[in-house]
Write a protein that holds these residues in place. Structure first.
Motif, PDB file in Angstrom:
ATOM      1  N   GLU A  72       0.844  -1.208   0.000  1.00 28.78           N
ATOM      2  CA  GLU A  72       0.000   0.000   0.000  1.00 28.78           C
ATOM      3  C   GLU A  72       0.869   1.245   0.000  1.00 28.78           C
ATOM      4  OE1 GLU A  72      -3.566  -0.178   0.218  1.00 28.78           O
ATOM      5  OE2 GLU A  72      -2.932  -2.204  -0.351  1.00 28.78           O
ATOM      6  N   HIS A  73       0.461   2.304  -0.757  1.00 32.69           N
ATOM      7  CA  HIS A  73       1.157   3.582  -0.588  1.00 32.69           C
ATOM      8  C   HIS A  73       0.150   4.687  -0.402  1.00 32.69           C
ATOM      9  CE1 HIS A  73       2.366   1.663  -4.450  1.00 32.69           C
ATOM     10  NE2 HIS A  73       3.345   1.260  -3.703  1.00 32.69           N
ATOM     11  N   ASP A  74       0.620   5.680   0.315  1.00 29.66           N
ATOM     12  CA  ASP A  74      -0.238   6.829   0.582  1.00 29.66           C
ATOM     13  C   ASP A  74       0.507   8.096   0.187  1.00 29.66           C
ATOM     14  OD1 ASP A  74      -2.669   7.538   1.300  1.00 29.66           O
ATOM     15  OD2 ASP A  74      -2.362   7.485   3.485  1.00 29.66           O
ATOM     16  N   GLY A  75       1.236   8.069  -0.923  1.00 28.29           N
ATOM     17  CA  GLY A  75       2.006   9.244  -1.343  1.00 28.29           C
ATOM     18  C   GLY A  75       3.349   9.306  -0.641  1.00 28.29           C
ATOM     19  N   LEU A  76       4.163  10.240  -1.090  1.00 27.69           N
ATOM     20  CA  LEU A  76       5.522  10.398  -0.536  1.00 27.69           C
ATOM     21  C   LEU A  76       5.445  11.052   0.835  1.00 27.69           C
ATOM     22  CD1 LEU A  76       8.654  10.332  -1.146  1.00 27.69           C
ATOM     23  CD2 LEU A  76       8.373  12.721  -1.848  1.00 27.69           C
ATOM     24  N   PRO A  77       5.943  10.368   1.881  1.00 24.47           N
ATOM     25  CA  PRO A  77       5.936  11.007   3.198  1.00 24.47           C
ATOM     26  C   PRO A  77       6.869  12.224   3.211  1.00 24.47           C
ATOM     27  CG  PRO A  77       6.415   8.649   3.341  1.00 24.47           C
ATOM     28  CD  PRO A  77       6.517   9.021   1.901  1.00 24.47           C
ATOM     29  N   ALA A  78       6.556  13.207   4.048  1.00 23.03           N
ATOM     30  CA  ALA A  78       7.413  14.406   4.144  1.00 23.03           C
ATOM     31  C   ALA A  78       8.725  14.047   4.839  1.00 23.03           C
ATOM     32  CB  ALA A  78       6.671  15.468   4.949  1.00 23.03           C
ATOM     33  N   GLY A  79       9.730  14.870   4.651  1.00 21.17           N
ATOM     34  CA  GLY A  79      11.014  14.671   5.342  1.00 21.17           C
ATOM     35  C   GLY A  79      11.864  13.618   4.664  1.00 21.17           C
ATOM     36  N   LEU A  80      12.815  13.075   5.426  1.00 18.49           N
ATOM     37  CA  LEU A  80      13.716  12.061   4.875  1.00 18.49           C
ATOM     38  C   LEU A  80      12.935  10.811   4.509  1.00 18.49           C
ATOM     39  CD1 LEU A  80      16.794  11.935   7.279  1.00 18.49           C
ATOM     40  CD2 LEU A  80      16.864  12.296   4.789  1.00 18.49           C
ATOM     41  N   CYS A  81      13.193  10.279   3.324  1.00 20.72           N
ATOM     42  CA  CYS A  81      12.435   9.101   2.912  1.00 20.72           C
ATOM     43  C   CYS A  81      13.277   8.211   1.994  1.00 20.72           C
ATOM     44  CB  CYS A  81      11.166   9.561   2.174  1.00 20.72           C
ATOM     45  SG  CYS A  81      10.088   8.196   1.736  1.00 20.72           S
ATOM     46  N   TRP A  82      13.245   6.914   2.277  1.00 15.11           N
ATOM     47  CA  TRP A  82      13.865   5.923   1.392  1.00 15.11           C
ATOM     48  C   TRP A  82      12.866   5.573   0.293  1.00 15.11           C
ATOM     49  CZ3 TRP A  82      18.843   4.939   2.191  1.00 15.11           C
ATOM     50  CH2 TRP A  82      19.383   4.976   3.479  1.00 15.11           C
ATOM     51  N   ALA A 101      17.636  -5.061 -11.318  1.00  9.87           N
ATOM     52  CA  ALA A 101      18.445  -4.370 -10.308  1.00  9.87           C
ATOM     53  C   ALA A 101      17.636  -4.137  -9.048  1.00  9.87           C
ATOM     54  CB  ALA A 101      18.904  -3.031 -10.863  1.00  9.87           C
ATOM     55  N   ILE A 102      18.353  -3.837  -7.974  1.00  5.94           N
ATOM     56  CA  ILE A 102      17.726  -3.318  -6.749  1.00  5.94           C
ATOM     57  C   ILE A 102      18.059  -1.831  -6.714  1.00  5.94           C
ATOM     58  CG2 ILE A 102      17.864  -3.312  -4.229  1.00  5.94           C
ATOM     59  CD1 ILE A 102      18.468  -6.323  -4.378  1.00  5.94           C
ATOM     60  N   SER A 103      17.061  -1.008  -6.437  1.00  5.85           N
ATOM     61  CA  SER A 103      17.269   0.438  -6.471  1.00  5.85           C
ATOM     62  C   SER A 103      16.828   1.052  -5.137  1.00  5.85           C
ATOM     63  CB  SER A 103      16.451   1.021  -7.633  1.00  5.85           C
ATOM     64  OG  SER A 103      16.551   2.421  -7.641  1.00  5.85           O
ATOM     65  N   VAL A 104      17.740   1.764  -4.489  1.00  6.10           N
ATOM     66  CA  VAL A 104      17.432   2.407  -3.200  1.00  6.10           C
ATOM     67  C   VAL A 104      17.894   3.868  -3.259  1.00  6.10           C
ATOM     68  CG1 VAL A 104      17.894   2.438  -0.718  1.00  6.10           C
ATOM     69  CG2 VAL A 104      17.704   0.244  -1.908  1.00  6.10           C
ATOM     70  N   GLY A 105      16.940   4.772  -3.115  1.00  2.55           N
ATOM     71  CA  GLY A 105      17.271   6.203  -3.083  1.00  2.55           C
ATOM     72  C   GLY A 105      16.872   6.791  -1.748  1.00  2.55           C
ATOM     73  N   LEU A 106      17.530   7.885  -1.383  1.00  2.64           N
ATOM     74  CA  LEU A 106      17.142   8.626  -0.179  1.00  2.64           C
ATOM     75  C   LEU A 106      16.873  10.060  -0.616  1.00  2.64           C
ATOM     76  CD1 LEU A 106      16.909   8.626   2.997  1.00  2.64           C
ATOM     77  CD2 LEU A 106      19.289   9.434   3.015  1.00  2.64           C
ATOM     78  N   VAL A 107      15.667  10.555  -0.329  1.00  6.36           N
ATOM     79  CA  VAL A 107      15.321  11.919  -0.739  1.00  6.36           C
ATOM     80  C   VAL A 107      14.862  12.727   0.481  1.00  6.36           C
ATOM     81  CG1 VAL A 107      14.568  11.098  -3.024  1.00  6.36           C
ATOM     82  CG2 VAL A 107      12.859  11.541  -1.267  1.00  6.36           C
ATOM     83  N   ALA A 108      14.962  14.030   0.344  1.00 12.70           N
ATOM     84  CA  ALA A 108      14.435  14.957   1.364  1.00 12.70           C
ATOM     85  C   ALA A 108      14.243  16.301   0.688  1.00 12.70           C
ATOM     86  CB  ALA A 108      15.390  15.108   2.541  1.00 12.70           C
ATOM     87  N   GLY A 109      13.128  16.956   0.979  1.00 15.26           N
ATOM     88  CA  GLY A 109      12.884  18.295   0.446  1.00 15.26           C
ATOM     89  C   GLY A 109      12.991  18.362  -1.068  1.00 15.26           C
ATOM     90  N   GLY A 110      12.537  17.323  -1.750  1.00 12.80           N
ATOM     91  CA  GLY A 110      12.541  17.341  -3.209  1.00 12.80           C
ATOM     92  C   GLY A 110      13.905  17.073  -3.832  1.00 12.80           C
ATOM     93  N   GLU A 111      14.873  16.674  -3.005  1.00 16.68           N
ATOM     94  CA  GLU A 111      16.235  16.462  -3.525  1.00 16.68           C
ATOM     95  C   GLU A 111      16.670  15.011  -3.295  1.00 16.68           C
ATOM     96  OE1 GLU A 111      20.566  18.670  -3.084  1.00 16.68           O
ATOM     97  OE2 GLU A 111      19.178  18.679  -1.402  1.00 16.68           O
ATOM     98  N   ALA A 112      17.347  14.428  -4.286  1.00 20.90           N
ATOM     99  CA  ALA A 112      17.893  13.075  -4.120  1.00 20.90           C
ATOM    100  C   ALA A 112      19.250  13.198  -3.423  1.00 20.90           C
ATOM    101  CB  ALA A 112      18.051  12.407  -5.478  1.00 20.90           C
ATOM    102  N   LEU A 113      19.345  12.639  -2.214  1.00 22.00           N
ATOM    103  CA  LEU A 113      20.575  12.785  -1.420  1.00 22.00           C
ATOM    104  C   LEU A 113      21.538  11.651  -1.679  1.00 22.00           C
ATOM    105  CD1 LEU A 113      19.019  13.662   2.079  1.00 22.00           C
ATOM    106  CD2 LEU A 113      19.740  15.218   0.262  1.00 22.00           C
ATOM    107  N   LEU A 114      20.982  10.482  -1.991  1.00 20.80           N
ATOM    108  CA  LEU A 114      21.814   9.274  -2.099  1.00 20.80           C
ATOM    109  C   LEU A 114      21.122   8.303  -3.049  1.00 20.80           C
ATOM    110  CD1 LEU A 114      22.916   7.270   1.087  1.00 20.80           C
ATOM    111  CD2 LEU A 114      21.685   6.149  -0.741  1.00 20.80           C
ATOM    112  N   GLY A 115      21.899   7.581  -3.823  1.00 24.61           N
ATOM    113  CA  GLY A 115      21.321   6.543  -4.680  1.00 24.61           C
ATOM    114  C   GLY A 115      22.247   5.352  -4.779  1.00 24.61           C
ATOM    115  N   VAL A 116      21.655   4.160  -4.677  1.00 27.16           N
ATOM    116  CA  VAL A 116      22.407   2.912  -4.886  1.00 27.16           C
ATOM    117  C   VAL A 116      21.590   2.037  -5.821  1.00 27.16           C
ATOM    118  CG1 VAL A 116      23.269   0.793  -3.808  1.00 27.16           C
ATOM    119  CG2 VAL A 116      23.548   2.983  -2.628  1.00 27.16           C
ATOM    120  N   VAL A 117      22.197   1.606  -6.914  1.00 30.91           N
ATOM    121  CA  VAL A 117      21.542   0.682  -7.850  1.00 30.91           C
ATOM    122  C   VAL A 117      22.481  -0.496  -8.037  1.00 30.91           C
ATOM    123  CG1 VAL A 117      20.720   0.344 -10.221  1.00 30.91           C
ATOM    124  CG2 VAL A 117      20.247   2.505  -9.046  1.00 30.91           C
ATOM    125  N   ARG A 118      21.984  -1.693  -7.688  1.00 37.28           N
ATOM    126  CA  ARG A 118      22.823  -2.892  -7.793  1.00 37.28           C
ATOM    127  C   ARG A 118      22.264  -3.833  -8.852  1.00 37.28           C
ATOM    128  NH1 ARG A 118      26.351  -6.171  -4.853  1.00 37.28           N
ATOM    129  NH2 ARG A 118      26.501  -4.588  -3.220  1.00 37.28           N
TER     130      ARG A 118
END
Ligand code: IPD
Ligand code: CA
Ligand code: CA
Length: 263
Positions: A72-82, A101-118
């Motif tokens: 289930e999703h309810d939209g992008l939560p505010a603040g830091l989010c994986w 691939a496995i894809s993991v990003g970390l975003v906050a305030g509309g910005e991508a802070l970190l990304g890992v794609v394996r």
């Protein structure tokens, strides 16, 4: 968060995605279930990967929320989010096409802070953190400067939304006539990382979900490329058009959109 803190975090995410990839590869003939949309599937391996990722990422950053593909999703939560795609390229995975691939990003305030794609099969890991550059297996990567007429553009077909076939294929034809050639792999995350690594030059898909592009957005940007929602800033809370590449190739792709990039 500083670049150093993010870099330490990225090291942990690389390790955890490696463990999740091993889990996925260990599952023989995982069950396949149908999802909403045309030929859209999820397997027991997607679910196991997502559960593993969430349970192991949570302690790293207790304040961060999760926005993950399965469930289930309810939209992008505010603040830091994986933002998690537990297997990008599920159809390839089901068919044994060895391009997922496995894809993991970390975003906050509309910005991508970190990304890992394996890459699930080669084990190659792409990663980037804000301000820290982009890497493939620890080696720095940069987008290429291929002239337009030789550029290779990776395209997605938005397979689950058949009503977008006209928009997609007309846009792809316009792109095709302006570049060297086009490709379609079945994993948007790996396509975007191939652009970041300069193995191809651009990317277009009419609609992608945030977990498809969040991690790669950090990787493309840190590799010196451009990634937008058809010329507009990416929104990690929305299903959106995704256009990426070197500046020149990105702008060519945007000019091929139905709107010509005007919205
Ligand atoms: C899909 C893949 C595919 C793209 C689709 C995505 P999934 O992700 O990235 O290349 O064309 O739009 O949904 O469903 O395999 O995680
Ligand atoms: Ca995906
Ligand atoms: Ca997926």
């Amino acid at each position: 968060m500083t670049t150093e803190t993010l870099a330490r975090l990225a090291g942990e995410v690389c390790r955890i995605t490696g463990e999740a990839a091993a889990l996925v590869r260990s599952m023989e003939r995982p069950a396949v279930y149908e999802k909403e949309g045309h030929a859209n599937f999820v397997t027991a391996a997607d679910l196991a990967s997502q559960e593993y990722l969430i349970s192991h990422l949570a302690p790293l950053l207790p304040e961060a929320a999760f926005f993950a593909e399965e469930g289930e999703h309810d939209g992008l939560p505010a603040g830091l989010c994986w933002l998690i795609d537990p297997i990008d390229g599920t159809t390839n995975f089901i068919r044994g096409a060895r391009c997922s691939a496995i894809s993991v990003g970390l975003v906050a305030g509309g910005e991508a802070l970190l990304g890992v794609v394996r890459n699930l099969y080669t084990g190659e890991v792409f990663h980037a953190v804000r301000g820290g550059g982009a890497f493939a297996d620890g080696e720095p990567i940069r987008t290429a400067a291929t002239p337009l007429e030789k550029a290779i553009v990776m395209c997605g077909t938005t397979p689950y939304l058949r009503e977008l076939a006209g928009e997609t294929f007309e846009t792809m034809q316009r792109i095709f006539l302006r570049c060297g050639d086009i490709r379609r792999s079945g994993s948007a995350a790996l396509d975007l990382c191939s652009v970041a690594a300069g193995r191809s030059d651009g990317f277009y898909e009419a609609r992608l979900s945030p977990w498809d592009f969040a991690a790669s957005a950090a990787i493309i940007r840190e590799a010196g490329g451009v990634i937008t929602a058809g010329g507009e800033p990416l929104d990690f809370g929305k299903v959106t058009t995704v256009t990426a590449g070197s500046r020149e190739v990105h702008d060519m792709i945007v000019s091929c959109l139905p709107s010509g990039g005007e919205g």
